[in-house]
Design a protein around this motif. Structure first.
Motif, PDB file in Angstrom:
ATOM      1  N   PRO A  33       0.819  -1.224   0.000  1.00 51.66           N
ATOM      2  CA  PRO A  33       0.000   0.000   0.000  1.00 51.66           C
ATOM      3  C   PRO A  33       0.849   1.268   0.000  1.00 51.66           C
ATOM      4  O   PRO A  33       0.504   2.247  -0.638  1.00 51.66           O
ATOM      5  CB  PRO A  33      -0.826  -0.133   1.280  1.00 51.66           C
ATOM      6  N   THR A  34       1.922   1.262   0.739  1.00 47.38           N
ATOM      7  CA  THR A  34       2.859   2.391   0.719  1.00 47.38           C
ATOM      8  C   THR A  34       4.247   1.854   0.417  1.00 47.38           C
ATOM      9  O   THR A  34       4.602   0.752   0.823  1.00 47.38           O
ATOM     10  CB  THR A  34       2.869   3.140   2.055  1.00 47.38           C
ATOM     11  N   THR A  35       5.010   2.655  -0.284  1.00 52.21           N
ATOM     12  CA  THR A  35       6.327   2.237  -0.745  1.00 52.21           C
ATOM     13  C   THR A  35       7.312   3.375  -0.553  1.00 52.21           C
ATOM     14  O   THR A  35       6.966   4.533  -0.809  1.00 52.21           O
ATOM     15  CB  THR A  35       6.266   1.867  -2.237  1.00 52.21           C
ATOM     16  N   THR A  89      -0.357  19.884  -0.575  1.00 50.14           N
ATOM     17  CA  THR A  89      -0.077  20.708   0.597  1.00 50.14           C
ATOM     18  C   THR A  89       1.433  20.859   0.681  1.00 50.14           C
ATOM     19  O   THR A  89       2.161  20.322  -0.151  1.00 50.14           O
ATOM     20  CB  THR A  89      -0.614  20.069   1.892  1.00 50.14           C
ATOM     21  N   LYS A  90       1.910  21.567   1.664  1.00 48.65           N
ATOM     22  CA  LYS A  90       3.350  21.844   1.771  1.00 48.65           C
ATOM     23  C   LYS A  90       4.152  20.546   1.733  1.00 48.65           C
ATOM     24  O   LYS A  90       4.016  19.677   2.611  1.00 48.65           O
ATOM     25  CB  LYS A  90       3.632  22.614   3.069  1.00 48.65           C
ATOM     26  N   ASN A  91       4.968  20.387   0.703  1.00 47.64           N
ATOM     27  CA  ASN A  91       5.852  19.244   0.514  1.00 47.64           C
ATOM     28  C   ASN A  91       5.105  17.910   0.414  1.00 47.64           C
ATOM     29  O   ASN A  91       5.678  16.850   0.653  1.00 47.64           O
ATOM     30  CB  ASN A  91       6.912  19.175   1.615  1.00 47.64           C
ATOM     31  N   GLU A  92       3.817  17.945   0.076  1.00 46.44           N
ATOM     32  CA  GLU A  92       3.068  16.740  -0.228  1.00 46.44           C
ATOM     33  C   GLU A  92       2.630  16.834  -1.685  1.00 46.44           C
ATOM     34  O   GLU A  92       2.043  17.831  -2.098  1.00 46.44           O
ATOM     35  CB  GLU A  92       1.853  16.611   0.681  1.00 46.44           C
ATOM     36  N   TRP A  93       2.906  15.781  -2.446  1.00 47.92           N
ATOM     37  CA  TRP A  93       2.735  15.855  -3.889  1.00 47.92           C
ATOM     38  C   TRP A  93       1.822  14.742  -4.372  1.00 47.92           C
ATOM     39  O   TRP A  93       1.771  13.665  -3.779  1.00 47.92           O
ATOM     40  CB  TRP A  93       4.098  15.743  -4.587  1.00 47.92           C
ATOM     41  N   LEU A 104       0.022   9.433  -4.261  1.00 45.62           N
ATOM     42  CA  LEU A 104       0.337  10.434  -3.252  1.00 45.62           C
ATOM     43  C   LEU A 104       1.742  10.222  -2.721  1.00 45.62           C
ATOM     44  O   LEU A 104       2.102   9.112  -2.318  1.00 45.62           O
ATOM     45  CB  LEU A 104      -0.678  10.342  -2.101  1.00 45.62           C
ATOM     46  N   ILE A 105       2.542  11.280  -2.724  1.00 40.73           N
ATOM     47  CA  ILE A 105       3.877  11.256  -2.127  1.00 40.73           C
ATOM     48  C   ILE A 105       3.834  12.123  -0.870  1.00 40.73           C
ATOM     49  O   ILE A 105       3.608  13.330  -0.950  1.00 40.73           O
ATOM     50  CB  ILE A 105       4.949  11.794  -3.093  1.00 40.73           C
ATOM     51  N   THR A 106       4.018  11.513   0.280  1.00 38.85           N
ATOM     52  CA  THR A 106       3.931  12.226   1.549  1.00 38.85           C
ATOM     53  C   THR A 106       5.291  12.794   1.931  1.00 38.85           C
ATOM     54  O   THR A 106       6.324  12.404   1.371  1.00 38.85           O
ATOM     55  CB  THR A 106       3.422  11.285   2.651  1.00 38.85           C
ATOM     56  N   THR A 130       7.139   8.456   1.278  1.00 38.65           N
ATOM     57  CA  THR A 130       6.444   7.224   0.901  1.00 38.65           C
ATOM     58  C   THR A 130       5.401   7.565  -0.149  1.00 38.65           C
ATOM     59  O   THR A 130       4.908   8.692  -0.222  1.00 38.65           O
ATOM     60  CB  THR A 130       5.768   6.550   2.103  1.00 38.65           C
ATOM     61  N   ILE A 131       5.077   6.559  -0.932  1.00 43.77           N
ATOM     62  CA  ILE A 131       4.130   6.773  -2.030  1.00 43.77           C
ATOM     63  C   ILE A 131       3.034   5.723  -1.948  1.00 43.77           C
ATOM     64  O   ILE A 131       3.295   4.552  -1.637  1.00 43.77           O
ATOM     65  CB  ILE A 131       4.837   6.722  -3.397  1.00 43.77           C
ATOM     66  N   SER A 132       1.802   6.146  -2.179  1.00 39.34           N
ATOM     67  CA  SER A 132       0.668   5.230  -2.149  1.00 39.34           C
ATOM     68  C   SER A 132      -0.327   5.640  -3.222  1.00 39.34           C
ATOM     69  O   SER A 132      -0.329   6.780  -3.694  1.00 39.34           O
ATOM     70  CB  SER A 132      -0.004   5.231  -0.773  1.00 39.34           C
ATOM     71  N   ASP A 133      -1.201   4.689  -3.592  1.00 38.45           N
ATOM     72  CA  ASP A 133      -2.220   4.959  -4.597  1.00 38.45           C
ATOM     73  C   ASP A 133      -3.467   5.529  -3.939  1.00 38.45           C
ATOM     74  O   ASP A 133      -3.893   5.064  -2.882  1.00 38.45           O
ATOM     75  CB  ASP A 133      -2.585   3.680  -5.346  1.00 38.45           C
TER      76      ASP A 133
END
Length: 651
Positions: free
Chosen positions: A161-163, A180-184, A196-198, A202-205
């Protein structure tokens, strides 16, 4: 009354001195004369005379306390527009050499608001450019570079789920935005998936509706993202993991969307509308040019700047937009120019090349010459194709006569009151005195080539053509057509009675010695494998000249059907796009960079600067060349047609 002889001598000397004019830059004699057209105004602002190629997108980026427009061209070049009118190439997207890749730094922390973040869809990676122009990699893998695999990720599909970001793979990412700030959020899978890149890398769908596909993504850093396709706009809330608002099937061909403190704007490119989201939650017209569907219907669909280069407020055709981060205005691009549009709806062009100074009425527009981007001359006169209204014919100094308004393909020649043009496997023959209203007046190549049996047919049940890669066509005084066919390595001759023969074959008798072009081979960039693939041909009398894909130049003898090498190209040889023969049987070549060359004693000589010294206006460049029957050089540009005195040029 008689004057002394010495006084007469003095008077004669004074008269002689007065009669002799000193050629200053202001009053020097010009040996290049304007035949038709108008020179463009040269604005003091150098940004208004930039050639931005064909713009595919526009971005804004702050460097050294200045905000620069970044232009992404259709060929993948990312270009920074400087205030002094120069262009700085930041990168050629998807065209990296191994050496360039080795110097890319891998840096997850590049996901910063201070950087210019973008997706490289051709390589399935995320990249960043820092304010000091450091080019870094964020995530992804260059699958064709085995030596860099340890720097990136393995090729396995990620199922978690997250990578961690440094293990993420992408599949045709087409957009990225800061939610949001530094969230892409990345629009991946060619628009079918949100990822989503937090801030912890980490990245998740993110969940998406079935069969959903978007063309673009934007955000105002408020926790939501805006998505659009051709006909709809969607607002997606990141925390709620769902679409919260949508404007479904309400628009015609959305080309871009902008979200900022200025508001939400979209472009409907087919209507040339810019619409803004109002307080009631509806999109209303904000700006509209006359280049709408009604105008197109009345003007033969000729409002597209790709076709006619119209580019002012009358023909303004917006394609992409973004809010200026420091001003209350939108930055908007067409194919060739960049504009600002204020919230008071004031439109101003700030960068690009305005092709013509166009008045505001159709009557005035039709009276203006629209340039001479392709030229052909024979004993009758000069034929000038302007790219908009067709072909103009110039004889002596008479008013030009419009002969033909069909949009031909490729290169053209004129013989016996017919226009012939060619592109790959097609020759179109059209009468000069008629408009082409139906395709019955257009002739496929099968009407010309009868060398192969009619029983051999292609998918369209037509006889196969012997020509498949024609790039150039010319004609001699007897009406024989000569075609440079790159795919067969041959120059074909077609007689007036349509008999086809091979004039010259450049292929070696040993197939292994014939160069083969492998488009997957990086060596193709040096052009070596295009050696002997004929690209350009021109004939006159019993001789001719051929240029191949590597830009070697050959001299051909039409009687003996033989050729000799005239000029051996090297890696510094420019790219030639047309060739013509002067009255002394010397070849003249025009390059892609609009410089004019001839060959003297086996060497290429650049005559462009000499033309400038003779009076040619440097600012407009040269798009086409031909030689008139009186031996003068004709020079066509996108706004005018000139004649140069050859006796002054070559001495």
């Amino acid at each position: 009354m008689f004057l002394p002889k010495n006084l007469l001598a003095i008077i004669f000397l004074l008269i002689t001195l007065v009669g002799c004019t000193t050629e200053t830059p202001e009053n020097k004699t010009s040996y290049v004369t304007l035949i038709d057209g108008e020179l463009p105004e040269i604005n003091a602002n150098p940004l208004l005379n930039l050639n931005l190629s064909v713009i595919s997108n526009i971005h804004m980026f702050k460097q050294e306390h200045q905000t620069f427009p970044f232009i992404l061209n259709i060929n993948g070049q990312l270009v920074q527009i400087n205030k002094d009118g120069t262009l700085k190439h930041i990168l050629n997207e998807g065209d990296y050499s191994e050496q360039e890749i080795q110097h890319l730094k891998y840096n997850e922390d590049a996901l910063s608001s201070e950087n210019f973040i973008y997706v490289n869809s051709s390589n399935n990676i995320l990249e960043a450019i820092t304010p000091n122009n450091e080019h870094v990699l964020i995530a992804g893998k260059f699958s064709d570079l085995a030596h860099s695999s340890e720097r990136f990720i393995n090729q396995k599909n990620i199922q978690n789920p997250t990578t961690p970001l440094n293990q993420a793979t992408f599949n045709l990412p087409i957009g990225i935005t800061e939610s949001t700030k530094n969230e892409w959020v990345v629009l991946d899978n060619n628009g079918e998936k949100l990822r989503l890149i937090t801030p912890d890398h980490t990245i998740s769908d993110l969940p998406m509706p079935n069969s959903f596909k978007a063309h673009g993504i934007h955000s105002n850093q408020d926790g939501t993202v805006w998505l659009f396709n051709d006909t709809s706009v969607f607002q997606y809330h990141i925390a709620q993991r769902k679409i919260i608002k949508q404007w479904q099937d309400q628009f015609e061909h959305i080309s871009d969307l902008s979200v900022s403190s200025l508001g939400v704007f979209i472009i409907e490119s087919l209507k040339s509308h810019i619409k803004k989201l109002n307080q009631s939650g509806n999109f209303e017209n904000f700006f509209q040019s006359v280049c709408d569907s009604d105008y197109l219907d009345k003007h033969h669909r000729e409002c597209n700047p790709l076709l006619d280069h119209y580019d002012d407020s009358l023909r303004f055709s917006p394609l992409h937009l973004i809010a200026h981060p420091e001003k209350n205005e939108l930055i908007i691009s067409t194919y060739f120019s960049v504009y600002t549009l204020s919230l008071t709806k004031k439109l101003e062009r700030i960068a690009g090349t305005k092709e013509n100074n166009i008045d505001k009425t159709d009557q005035d527009i039709t009276k203006k010459m629209q340039g001479c981007t392709n030229l052909y001359a024979n004993q009758d006169g000069a034929y000038c194709y302007n790219g908009i209204y067709g072909l103009n014919f110039y004889k002596n100094n008479q008013t030009p006569r419009q002969l033909f308004d069909h949009k031909y393909v490729g290169q053209f020649i004129v013989y016996n009151n017919n226009l012939y043009s060619i592109s790959y496997d097609t020759i179109i023959k059209s009468p000069l005195t008629n408009k082409i209203d139906n395709y019955e007046q257009s002739y496929r190549d099968v009407n010309w080539f009868n060398e192969i049996s009619d029983t051999e047919v292609d998918d369209q049940m037509q006889p196969r053509s012997i020509v498949k890669g024609a790039e150039s066509i010319t004609v001699d005084e007897q009406g024989n057509l000569f075609i440079a066919d790159a795919d067969s390595y041959k120059i074909f001759q077609i007689s007036p009675d349509k008999k086809v023969s091979t004039l010259i074959s450049f292929s070696d008798s040993d197939p292994e010695k014939t160069p083969i072009v492998d488009l997957k081979d990086d060596d193709c960039r040096c052009r070596a494998k295009y050696n002997k693939k004929p690209k350009l041909v021109s004939v006159k009398g019993d001789l001719g000249y051929v240029v191949d894909g590597y830009y070697n130049i050959y001299k051909i003898d039409l009687k003996s059907k033989s050729y000799t090498i005239l000029y051996n190209a090297n890696k510094d040889t420019p790219s030639f796009k047309s060739i013509s023969i002067d009255s002394n049987n010397n070849p003249w070549l025009l390059t892609d960079s609009k410089h004019l060359y001839s060959i003297q004693e086996g060497h290429l000589i650049d005559f462009y600067q000499k033309l400038i010294e003779l009076g040619y206006p440097e600012q407009i460049g040269i798009d086409s060349i031909a030689f008139s029957s009186d031996g003068n050089l004709l020079l066509g540009s996108h706004v005018a047609l000139f004649k140069a005195d050859m006796t002054k040029l070559i001495h």
